[in-house]
Design a protein around this motif. Sequence first.
Motif: not given
Length: 167
Positions: A15-43
């Motif tokens: 879902x994150x990768x899809x939202x990052x690609x403009x060629x897929x994002x064009x199939x999304x409405x603004x309400x289809x997109x949400x913000x997520x917080x992802x954790x990487x190693x090391x805090x």
Amino acid sequence: MPSIHDYEGKLEKSLIDAASLPDLRKFMEPSDIEQKVIDYDGGLQARVDSLNALSVRKFIERIISEARQKGVDLKEWICGKKQFNLCEKLDSPLGDVMRRLDEFIKNKISQGGKEIIALAAAFSTKLASLEPLLVLFGAIGFFNNVFINLCDCEVNGKNREKEKKIF
């Protein structure tokens, strides 16, 4: 480029990768997109855009509709008895079915022809960029049983309850 193996059991990543690609994002409405917080190693943390899991069905429907307008019936590719025939493969583990659909789509791409050119046009992308978009399309389509409902497959001997479809 991520492969289908990178998405098995990882809905959030797809879902994150899809939202990052403009060629897929064009199939999304603004309400289809949400913000997520992802954790990487090391805090370390990052805020990223993600396709909302509740919007997956509409996202897949928009892609199928656009492809159909360009002359490619993705629903037939996935569901058709002479094509991938998803319903016949549901007795296999999900990861296996995902990999088999991915291989089927890659074979379609390698065969080329008018359908693949039309499909690239539906995604507004170059032919070389089509494969990663279809990997994500395939991965996301299995979540929430979108493809199973799309194909109206029987599960445990019963047809899925029909949902409103735009097809």
